[in-house]
Design an enzyme around this catalytic site. Structure first.
Site, PDB file in Angstrom:
ATOM      1  N   TYR B 120       0.805  -1.269  -0.034  1.00 15.08           N
ATOM      2  CA  TYR B 120       0.006   0.117   0.304  1.00 15.08           C
ATOM      3  C   TYR B 120       0.775   1.360  -0.036  1.00 15.08           C
ATOM      4  O   TYR B 120       1.723   1.367   0.842  1.00 15.08           O
ATOM      5  CB  TYR B 120      -0.824   0.100   1.262  1.00 15.08           C
ATOM      6  CG  TYR B 120      -1.841   1.067   1.157  1.00 15.08           C
ATOM      7  CD1 TYR B 120      -3.177   1.018   0.565  1.00 15.08           C
ATOM      8  CD2 TYR B 120      -1.603   2.429   1.445  1.00 15.08           C
ATOM      9  CE1 TYR B 120      -4.342   1.828   0.425  1.00 15.08           C
ATOM     10  CE2 TYR B 120      -2.677   3.377   1.286  1.00 15.08           C
ATOM     11  CZ  TYR B 120      -3.958   3.112   0.819  1.00 15.08           C
ATOM     12  OH  TYR B 120      -4.903   4.058   0.602  1.00 15.08           O
ATOM     13  N   GLN B 182     -10.948  -0.156   0.381  1.00 14.98           N
ATOM     14  CA  GLN B 182     -11.533  -0.960  -0.726  1.00 14.98           C
ATOM     15  C   GLN B 182     -10.112  -1.446  -1.547  1.00 14.98           C
ATOM     16  O   GLN B 182     -10.239  -2.689  -1.986  1.00 14.98           O
ATOM     17  CB  GLN B 182     -12.154  -0.216  -1.728  1.00 14.98           C
ATOM     18  CG  GLN B 182     -11.372   1.121  -2.203  1.00 14.98           C
ATOM     19  CD  GLN B 182     -11.494   2.486  -1.412  1.00 14.98           C
ATOM     20  OE1 GLN B 182     -11.740   2.140  -0.098  1.00 14.98           O
ATOM     21  NE2 GLN B 182     -11.306   3.375  -2.032  1.00 14.98           N
ATOM     22  N   ASN B 205      -3.851   5.570   5.947  1.00 12.46           N
ATOM     23  CA  ASN B 205      -4.366   6.365   7.046  1.00 12.46           C
ATOM     24  C   ASN B 205      -5.323   5.303   8.091  1.00 12.46           C
ATOM     25  O   ASN B 205      -5.150   4.205   7.941  1.00 12.46           O
ATOM     26  CB  ASN B 205      -5.565   7.453   6.229  1.00 12.46           C
ATOM     27  CG  ASN B 205      -6.496   6.851   5.369  1.00 12.46           C
ATOM     28  OD1 ASN B 205      -6.710   5.534   5.588  1.00 12.46           O
ATOM     29  ND2 ASN B 205      -7.001   7.364   4.535  1.00 12.46           N
ATOM     30  N   SER B 228       5.716   8.962  13.992  1.00 14.27           N
ATOM     31  CA  SER B 228       7.077   8.938  13.898  1.00 14.27           C
ATOM     32  C   SER B 228       7.604   9.377  15.099  1.00 14.27           C
ATOM     33  O   SER B 228       7.077  10.327  15.881  1.00 14.27           O
ATOM     34  CB  SER B 228       7.722   9.747  12.722  1.00 14.27           C
ATOM     35  OG  SER B 228       9.030   9.406  12.520  1.00 14.27           O
ATOM     36  N   GLN B 250      11.950  14.779  12.466  1.00 19.04           N
ATOM     37  CA  GLN B 250      10.844  14.108  12.667  1.00 19.04           C
ATOM     38  C   GLN B 250       9.734  14.761  13.246  1.00 19.04           C
ATOM     39  O   GLN B 250       8.501  14.553  12.826  1.00 19.04           O
ATOM     40  CB  GLN B 250      11.094  13.036  13.901  1.00 19.04           C
ATOM     41  CG  GLN B 250      12.181  12.046  13.637  1.00 19.04           C
ATOM     42  CD  GLN B 250      11.997  11.359  12.211  1.00 19.04           C
ATOM     43  OE1 GLN B 250      11.082  10.767  12.190  1.00 19.04           O
ATOM     44  NE2 GLN B 250      12.719  11.747  11.147  1.00 19.04           N
ATOM     45  N   HIS B 319      13.334   5.459  16.365  1.00 16.73           N
ATOM     46  CA  HIS B 319      14.709   6.169  15.781  1.00 16.73           C
ATOM     47  C   HIS B 319      15.473   6.675  17.167  1.00 16.73           C
ATOM     48  O   HIS B 319      14.967   7.314  17.965  1.00 16.73           O
ATOM     49  CB  HIS B 319      14.647   7.318  14.889  1.00 16.73           C
ATOM     50  CG  HIS B 319      13.993   7.091  13.867  1.00 16.73           C
ATOM     51  ND1 HIS B 319      12.813   7.677  13.518  1.00 16.73           N
ATOM     52  CD2 HIS B 319      14.251   6.696  12.652  1.00 16.73           C
ATOM     53  CE1 HIS B 319      11.930   7.387  12.451  1.00 16.73           C
ATOM     54  NE2 HIS B 319      13.115   6.439  11.809  1.00 16.73           N
ATOM     55  N   ASP B 352      16.611   7.600   6.699  1.00 20.20           N
ATOM     56  CA  ASP B 352      15.053   7.601   6.109  1.00 20.20           C
ATOM     57  C   ASP B 352      15.560   7.207   4.687  1.00 20.20           C
ATOM     58  O   ASP B 352      14.461   6.763   3.953  1.00 20.20           O
ATOM     59  CB  ASP B 352      14.591   9.027   6.237  1.00 20.20           C
ATOM     60  CG  ASP B 352      13.936   9.031   7.553  1.00 20.20           C
ATOM     61  OD1 ASP B 352      13.609   7.753   8.131  1.00 20.20           O
ATOM     62  OD2 ASP B 352      13.777  10.049   7.984  1.00 20.20           O
ATOM     63  N   GLU B 406      -1.279 -37.263  27.277  1.00 17.81           N
ATOM     64  CA  GLU B 406      -2.107 -35.897  27.011  1.00 17.81           C
ATOM     65  C   GLU B 406      -3.330 -36.598  26.567  1.00 17.81           C
ATOM     66  O   GLU B 406      -4.292 -35.791  25.871  1.00 17.81           O
ATOM     67  CB  GLU B 406      -1.550 -35.291  25.834  1.00 17.81           C
ATOM     68  CG  GLU B 406      -0.308 -34.759  26.249  1.00 17.81           C
ATOM     69  CD  GLU B 406       0.174 -33.603  25.368  1.00 17.81           C
ATOM     70  OE1 GLU B 406      -0.285 -33.554  24.177  1.00 17.81           O
ATOM     71  OE2 GLU B 406       1.274 -32.936  25.597  1.00 17.81           O
TER      72      GLU B 406
END
Lengths: 422, 422
Positions: B120, B182, B205, B228, B250, B319, B352, B406
């Site tokens: 994604y 979706q 998101n 972050s 950051q 970090h 990064d 068992e």
């Protein structure tokens, strides 16, 4: 037992994500344990396990006495199994590593054990000492400093001695008498009596599974396990007695367990169907095994072994037996399986109990993307960057260009502050 | 910026598990995509992204044209970054292994890549080509056969060229114009246009995060990432300008991002506070950075560096920068951190964008138990058991004893069927 020839055959079941009532019950339990600590655990233990406990921790004496209550052969077998599990998992241990460049830069990964791990052990009739070994030993080999077992007490406040003996063999000393979602809450949030852990592993009922799902993120969890599965891929060289017995060994676990034979031999298919009927009648857990075979069992007839491997890979079974000629030659065709058992002496229970491989394996098709429990699940990795002045001077502008391209000017500025001084 | 001296200082935030409305919206979207496939994706894309698409797949031409739209320096930097990421991750590749015994038994682990992985990639203002490289390259190095990117289209039906260029550099050819829950549904269940995957990675998101949580189990997911974080552990040798710039790098990500200085130097603490005020005023993303510093930033004064390491380990930051004398000598005191940056040239943005380590790292304290993205996350392991006749003859009775203990007699019987013949 039904013999199907469809190659579209599938046993995948949906995930049990609980009813709304169950989910909200679990959420309430977790919240109360978070807020009220041991007292909440006490209340729920009284309600669900029917015993009131002031101290949850199992005493050293209770642990010491447990081994004496077991059959010496069982004890010997547990000890030897533990050693085999240690040997196999010790081979999985990885080292921190680094690489250096002439420019002075060093990059690497530090691999460290988790600090504290909680192990849920079911109680009652499903008390499995083998499961204690399978979960605790990889954590120990990884170097986890504290392993904490939670397990629900009987009504008289005791714990199954086989569980305690297995814990002792595994060297686990912190055992707490608590079960259900309340035990998951205690491990997640910590209470006065129980320390908070970094990861929770081990099987449990739907409430335990839902509670683990809820706390995932605050702590790590292992994957929620589904009913047991076995697929036997066999050709005409396989012994029907063995195939049937191995299928039934998984079927007896649970009415939802699944045992499937995939074969290119019509003769074998028919013989196994007969053998299953014969053998299932001999089992103490006959009703469970019959329900499993009836609802989730199948014999799938395929044109050839390659078609069989396609079925296997689509099913992605927890356990796969290859009862075929030259299994090593064919093994490369297996894409998805939690564990692969080769040849006629590798009966699946050998792996459940004794060989040394782990019996905690991905179910319900998860072998497409998940793996059995191993030392890897008890370590964490930190990356290490020691960037040299020379490399920053050479690459600083490129790093700034990438940051600016993403609209992150403060990232660029952090580099620029250094470049000013070079 | 506030200077606190408490060692109980904590920045841990709770997990955003969404509102009930959000959760049920996501569930409905997933269900419709499962049942109606592409048509449902089309409807939601029209509703949320304001564009109606017949074909979701980005064409080869669109991909080919993207690179030309980028600044050549950015393109060069992306290419060089990709090579660094490849080099670092190639060192993580593990081999299948086995061990043999004189008795004829063989045990091992097969390590194989996942077959299909979905990535994604957020669109709009938060389109980060670096993130494409960081997620796609480890999958490629692992040997994943198909990597599939989903990313939401603009209103005109296009995709940010930087995303496409990064995908091209990473060698990803399957890119689909879809986002939100979706897209997660399409990757999980598959549609006519989009193949179902085994694992979904990448940031998104709240709707994307909730959808990933919902489908976890049907497919694997990476951990849901939080805002972050950076912790700088510094002594009097650190340059205040660098510390402040790195903290702001950051802070500019998100008003919820967290930047913390832990130091034993009162002088440094005061100077960094001044520097942050000075530098934040220079930033295009000043408002975001100020909100982050105000609400989630802190300067934590400790008595000595050991106390500082305690704070660091409690925070378990994504970090960690060690801007101290002899950072390599001190590094062993770090228990929990996603990535560790040593010395004054290892500014966090180096990691990064460029050094080659992965920038997908555990947040919100998860570094206690989780690791950054690596090749490990794109492989699965199957255990292998080939048990010998000799070992079964020797150990069969012990295995049966464990099974019977068992209460699992069918397990014992599977062994017994073989022992009869030995």
């Amino acid at each position: 037992m039904k013999i199907v020839s469809s190659t579209n055959f599938d046993t995948r079941r949906s995930i049990d994500s609980g009813t709304e009532t169950q989910v909200s019950a679990v959420q309430e339990i977790l919240l109360r344990v978070k807020e009220e600590g041991d007292e909440a655990v006490r209340v729920y233990t009284e309600r669900f396990d029917r015993v009131r406990l002031e101290q949850f921790r199992v005493t050293e004496e209770e642990i010491a006495q447990a081994a004496g209550q077991l059959d010496p052969l069982v004890l010997e077998a547990l000890n030897e199994a533990a050693q085999n599990i240690r040997d196999f998992h010790a081979r999985q241990v990885r080292q921190s590593w680094f690489t250096t460049k002439e420019s002075g830069t060093l990059l690497g990964q530090i691999i460290r054990p988790l600090k504290r791990v909680g192990l849920y052990v079911p109680g009652g009739s499903a008390a499995y000492p083998s499961s204690v070994l399978m979960n605790a030993i990889p954590a120990q080999i990884a170097g986890v400093a504290e392993i904490i077992i939670v397990t629900p007490p009987s009504q008289d406040g005791t714990i199954n001695p086989a569980i305690l003996a297995a814990a002792q063999i595994a060297g686990v000393k912190q055992i707490y008498k608590m079960g259900g979602a309340q035990a998951i809450g205690a491990l997640t949030y910590g209470t006065k009596q129980v320390p908070a852990v970094d990861k929770i592993v081990g099987p449990g009922n739907i409430y335990v599974a839902l509670a683990k799902r809820e706390v995932y993120g605050l702590v790590d969890i292992d994957m929620v396990a589904g009913p047991s599965e076995i697929v036997v891929l066999a050709d005409e060289t396989a012994k029907p007695r063995y195939v049937a017995a191995d299928m039934l060994s998984q079927a007896e676990h649970d009415p939802l367990a699944s045992a499937v034979l995939v074969t290119n031999s019509k003769k074998l298919a028919e013989q196994v169907a007969i053998e299953i009927e014969r053998q299932v009648a001999l089992l103490p857990r006959r009703e469970i095994a019959e329900a499993s075979i009836r609802n989730h069992g199948a014999i799938c007839l395929v044109d050839d072994l390659d078609a069989g491997f396609n079925v296997v890979n689509r099913l992605a079974p927890e356990h796969l037996e290859l009862l075929i000629e030259n299994p090593f030659e064919q093994m490369g065709k297996v894409e998805n399986a939690g564990a692969i058992f080769l040849g006629e002496y590798s009966s699946e229970p050998v792996g459940d109990y004794f060989a040394g491989t782990n019996h905690v394996l991905p179910t319900n098709g998860a072998a497409r993307f998940a793996s059995g429990l191993s030392v890897d699940e008890f370590v964490k990795k930190s990356s290490v960057v020691s960037y040299s002045k020379q490399d920053l001077a050479r690459n600083g502008k490129k790093i700034m260009a990438l940051a600016e391209q993403e609209g992150l000017s403060a990232h660029a500025r952090a580099i620029e502050e250094r470049l000013k001084d070079l």
